[in-house]
Design a protein around this motif. Structure first.
Motif, PDB file in Angstrom:
ATOM      1  N   ALA A   1     -18.684  -7.803 -56.535  1.00  0.00           N
ATOM      2  CA  ALA A   1     -18.800  -9.142 -55.964  1.00  0.00           C
ATOM      3  C   ALA A   1     -20.158  -9.700 -56.364  1.00  0.00           C
ATOM      4  O   ALA A   1     -21.178  -9.034 -56.165  1.00  0.00           O
ATOM      5  CB  ALA A   1     -18.673  -9.106 -54.442  1.00  0.00           C
TER       6      ALA A   1
ATOM      7  N   SER B   1     -17.456 -10.155 -47.501  1.00  0.00           N
ATOM      8  CA  SER B   1     -16.112  -9.947 -46.961  1.00  0.00           C
ATOM      9  C   SER B   1     -15.186  -9.347 -48.010  1.00  0.00           C
ATOM     10  O   SER B   1     -14.374  -8.458 -47.716  1.00  0.00           O
ATOM     11  CB  SER B   1     -15.553 -11.279 -46.448  1.00  0.00           C
ATOM     12  N   ALA B   2     -15.290  -9.825 -49.248  1.00  0.00           N
ATOM     13  CA  ALA B   2     -14.459  -9.283 -50.324  1.00  0.00           C
ATOM     14  C   ALA B   2     -14.758  -7.815 -50.559  1.00  0.00           C
ATOM     15  O   ALA B   2     -13.838  -6.986 -50.697  1.00  0.00           O
ATOM     16  CB  ALA B   2     -14.692 -10.084 -51.608  1.00  0.00           C
TER      17      ALA B   2
ATOM     18  N   GLY C   1     -12.993 -14.664 -48.931  1.00  0.00           N
ATOM     19  CA  GLY C   1     -13.456 -13.381 -49.450  1.00  0.00           C
ATOM     20  C   GLY C   1     -12.499 -12.262 -49.092  1.00  0.00           C
ATOM     21  O   GLY C   1     -12.210 -11.383 -49.911  1.00  0.00           O
TER      22      GLY C   1
ATOM     23  N   ALA D   1     -18.710 -15.114 -56.038  1.00  0.00           N
ATOM     24  CA  ALA D   1     -18.986 -15.696 -54.721  1.00  0.00           C
ATOM     25  C   ALA D   1     -20.449 -16.096 -54.658  1.00  0.00           C
ATOM     26  O   ALA D   1     -21.186 -15.718 -53.752  1.00  0.00           O
ATOM     27  CB  ALA D   1     -18.635 -14.701 -53.622  1.00  0.00           C
TER      28      ALA D   1
ATOM     29  N   ALA E   1     -18.492 -14.764 -48.401  1.00  0.00           N
ATOM     30  CA  ALA E   1     -17.358 -14.518 -49.294  1.00  0.00           C
ATOM     31  C   ALA E   1     -17.514 -13.196 -50.035  1.00  0.00           C
ATOM     32  O   ALA E   1     -16.593 -12.375 -50.070  1.00  0.00           O
ATOM     33  CB  ALA E   1     -17.212 -15.674 -50.287  1.00  0.00           C
ATOM     34  N   GLY E   2     -18.674 -12.973 -50.642  1.00  0.00           N
ATOM     35  CA  GLY E   2     -18.885 -11.741 -51.401  1.00  0.00           C
ATOM     36  C   GLY E   2     -18.869 -10.510 -50.523  1.00  0.00           C
ATOM     37  O   GLY E   2     -18.254  -9.488 -50.863  1.00  0.00           O
TER      38      GLY E   2
ATOM     39  N   VAL F   1     -15.246 -10.593 -58.212  1.00  0.00           N
ATOM     40  CA  VAL F   1     -15.191 -11.774 -57.355  1.00  0.00           C
ATOM     41  C   VAL F   1     -16.475 -12.576 -57.538  1.00  0.00           C
ATOM     42  O   VAL F   1     -17.579 -12.055 -57.307  1.00  0.00           O
ATOM     43  CB  VAL F   1     -15.024 -11.393 -55.869  1.00  0.00           C
TER      44      VAL F   1
END
Length: 391
Positions: free
Chosen positions: A19, A28-29, A304, A117, A25-26, A115
């Motif tokens: 991420a 959570s991903a 995320g 983010a 977002a990062g 990802v």
């Protein structure tokens, strides 16, 4: 290995999940992917030197003098969960053909799933003296601003958006003579309209903030902010709350639109094994039935999670109705809806508050409430059912 004549030092890690960005977002991903795949390497690459932290309190509790626990996880959490958090590092380039990212220092991090983010960056002032204004986007910004408050008697907040309103109220609450200067006639006008802005101006005034609208700042000179009408506003402290823009500098080779990376409801970009979430993404919301920009913490965290689940091989879609709150002194504004675009607005006064309903195409597309929680809950039902507001 070289690219454009630059030497890269080589691969520094095993491939796995990456991420880019340690915001909601990062993080959570990465959390979500790690939960589903305990043994695949998971890595977060972040330009921020701090541990991941909550940003919403920076312009609220933290600046107002409180001491909230901002950390989202301790350093020990990352160690226990074997999530490699690499801080203070800048990703320079994504090589989607070979599935690796390259940092400004020349390190190569290969990935199986990536990802993006990277969040947003502040829109900078481009006027003489702009370098003396403080911003409020990161924890480091908040620390610098909080220290400057100790030595200030007056402050000018440039910009009439959400963060500017929150910050201005905090400064005034701390005994600083505070003026907000904005190009619009009232605060939040571009986002929520003139009627809502009038009420927000009253809330700011009740919290000790003077609002100076329909004005552009032409320069910052010592302890004065010069305006385009020839007048000036005194400010020992100047805060630039002039908005942000998505940081899509890594989007080369990806489909973009309106300054964001285009993704589907699963957070897939146009390139295999690459996802985007948060501020940088223009994602399809299945409840809205169309692409909707995510602009706030809760939405970024949910996107995320969707990206992490999708990368891990699990079904997931972005389907929540976006929403956020804005705290001005003791007053809390709540919004729920699909974003800034609307055709008509309708303000309904309540005994101790108000609701502004936003409509487009014959249906409700948003609602801004103040002391009207019933309307806030009703708004979600109307948004989910694509219903109009009954007369």
């Amino acid at each position: 290995m070289t690219r454009a004549g630059k030497w890269y030092s080589g691969v520094v890690a095993a491939p796995g999940f990456i991420a880019i960005g340690s915001g909601p977002a990062g993080l959570s991903a990465a959390e979500t992917f790690r939960d589903k795949h305990p043994h695949i390497p998971v890595r977060i690459l972040s330009t921020d030197p701090a541990l991941p932290y909550a940003k919403p309190p920076l312009s609220k509790e933290y600046l107002c003098g409180g001491h909230p626990n901002l950390d989202l996880h301790s350093a020990g959490w990352f160690a226990r969960n074997r999530v490699d958090l690499v801080r203070g590092i800048t990703v320079e380039h994504i090589d989607t053909a070979n599935q690796h990212v390259v940092t400004a220092g020349g390190q190569i991090y290969p990935y199986w799933h990536l990802v993006i983010a990277s969040g947003s960056v502040p829109v900078r002032l481009t006027i003489p003296g702009a370098e003396t204004a403080l911003s409020l986007r990161s924890f480091a910004d908040a620390v610098a601003l909080k220290m400057a408050v100790r030595y200030a008697d007056s402050a000018v907040v440039i910009g009439g958006g959400l963060i500017g309103c929150e910050a201005a109220a905090c400064l005034a609450d701390r005994g600083i003579a505070t003026t907000m200067v904005a190009a619009e006639a009232v605060p939040l006008q571009r986002r929520f309209g003139i009627e809502a802005g009038d009420r927000v101006a009253k809330i700011l005034s009740d919290n000790g903030v003077r609002f100076h609208g329909n004005s552009a700042v032409t320069a910052i000179e010592d302890t004065r902010v010069l305006l385009d009408d020839g007048s000036a506003v005194d400010g020992d402290l100047v805060v630039a709350a002039t908005g942000v823009r998505p940081d899509i500098r890594l989007a080369e080779g990806l489909n973009t639109r309106d300054g964001r990376i285009v993704v589907d409801e699963h957070m897939h970009t146009s390139v295999r094994n690459v996802y985007a979430a948060g501020d940088v993404a223009l994602a399809v919301n299945v409840t809205a039935g169309r692409p909707v920009p995510a602009e706030h913490w809760r939405d970024a965290a949910h996107q995320g999670r969707v990206a992490g689940l999708t990368a891990a091989g699990y079904p997931a879609v972005w389907d929540i109705v976006p929403g956020f709150s804005c705290t001005i002194g003791d007053s809390v504004l709540k919004y729920r809806g699909w974003g800034a675009h609307y055709e008509h607005s309708r303000l309904v006064e309540h005994r101790n508050g108000f609701t502004v309903w936003y409509e487009a195409g014959g249906e409700i597309v948003g609602a801004l409430t103040f002391n009207a929680d019933e309307d806030y809950q009703r708004a979600e039902r109307l948004l989910r059912s694509h219903a109009p507001l009954a007369s």
